[in-house]
Scaffold this motif. Structure first.
Motif: not given
Length: 323
Positions: A64-83, A85-89
């Protein structure tokens, strides 16, 4: 003729009695054949409870952590795939680099102490002298103590109005800002980690030292080797594999440090957050109603990669020495 008649008379009984009479051992073979028929699935039935626990509390969170690392998921909001982007940030996040710096410094400061000091302590308590059991128990007590209790005790001792500063002020040295200075706070947390881990790694070294033949020390002593030379030429080579194990375990634990720094520096991570570690950053970013779970997962992936790299580095260094 009598023999033939007797055989003919007994033969029907054997046929009627079946395999139980003809082959006494066959009665024991039948259950074994039945067990063998069920053997392929039986181990999985015994292992199923443990596998379910590992899958639910280890494997699933990891995936789940690996999958979430490539999304913009928040605590109460399902995430969308962002590639990526998190690692670039992460590359532009100043707090990430501060956390990486502090976690790396923690490893450099704690691991050498936890590799050498427990070995010396184990050699000290290895001696069979009256009362040594008490000292072994005393040195191991911090290991079984709760890290929260240990952290609070040290905070009370290192506070500006704590025991240590009161003693320093009484002897004319003056107060030292153990919990207000950036580097002193980080060093104090390292001291707590070393103090708490001494007993644990001491037990590991005691098991390794028990396997070292006494004849090696006696032969070295006959050759005129002193205590330091025997330690360097006999003890260290004999427990080198254990030292590698301790180095790997303490490296991973030090890089993932959280409790000691959190208790002594507070949720903010010390003055201006300068003592924040990577795991503290994960907790700060990924929790709460508006927590950025995806971004925190990306930091967690970095922590995982670095810890695996640390273990491989230690093992590779050990292989080079063997070669």
């Amino acid at each position: 003729m009598k023999t033939s008649t007797t055989s003919e008379a007994i033969s029907p009984d054997l046929t009627t009695a079946g395999p139980a009479v003809r082959s006494p051992g066959s009665a024991g073979r039948r259950p074994a054949q039945g067990i063998r028929r069920h053997l392929p699935s039986s181990p999985w039935l015994f292992a199923a409870p443990g596998l379910l626990i590992v899958g639910a509390f280890s494997l699933y969170p990891f995936i789940s952590t690996l999958v979430n690392a490539f999304t913009d998921r928040r605590t109460l909001v399902p995430g969308q795939y962002v590639g990526l982007a998190n690692f670039r940030e992460l590359l532009d996040d100043e707090m990430f680099w501060i956390g990486l710096r502090n976690s790396t410094l923690y490893v450099l400061g704690v691991v050498p102490a936890l590799v050498i000091l427990p070995l010396l302590l184990a050699m000290l308590v290895q001696r069979h002298i009256p009362g040594i059991t008490f000292f072994r128990s005393a040195f191991y007590t911090p290991v079984v103590a709760s890290i929260v209790v240990v952290g609070l005790i040290w905070v009370w001792m290192l506070d500006d109005r704590g025991l240590i500063n009161s003693v320093l002020e009484a002897v004319g040295v003056g107060k030292i800002g153990f919990l207000s200075d950036q580097w002193l706070l980080l060093g104090s947390a390292m001291a707590v980690t070393v103090w708490k881990g001494l007993g644990y790694y001491m037990i590991i070294y005691l098991a390794a030292l028990a396997a070292v033949p006494r004849e090696l020390h006696e032969a070295a002593a006959v050759d005129g080797a002193g205590a330091v030379r025997r330690f360097r030429t006999v003890t260290v080579p004999a427990v080198r594999s254990t030292m590698v194990l301790v180095g790997a375990l303490s490296s991973v634990a030090s890089f993932k440090v959280f409790s000691e720094v959190y208790l002594m520096a507070g949720p903010s991570g010390g003055p201006a957050g300068e003592d924040t570690t990577l795991v503290m950053l994960v907790q700060r970013v990924g929790t709460g109603l508006t927590g950025r779970v995806g971004y925190a997962s990306a930091i967690s992936v970095v922590v995982f990669v670095v810890t695996v790299a640390l273990m491989l580095l230690v093992l590779r260094a050990d292989r080079k020495e063997d070669a």
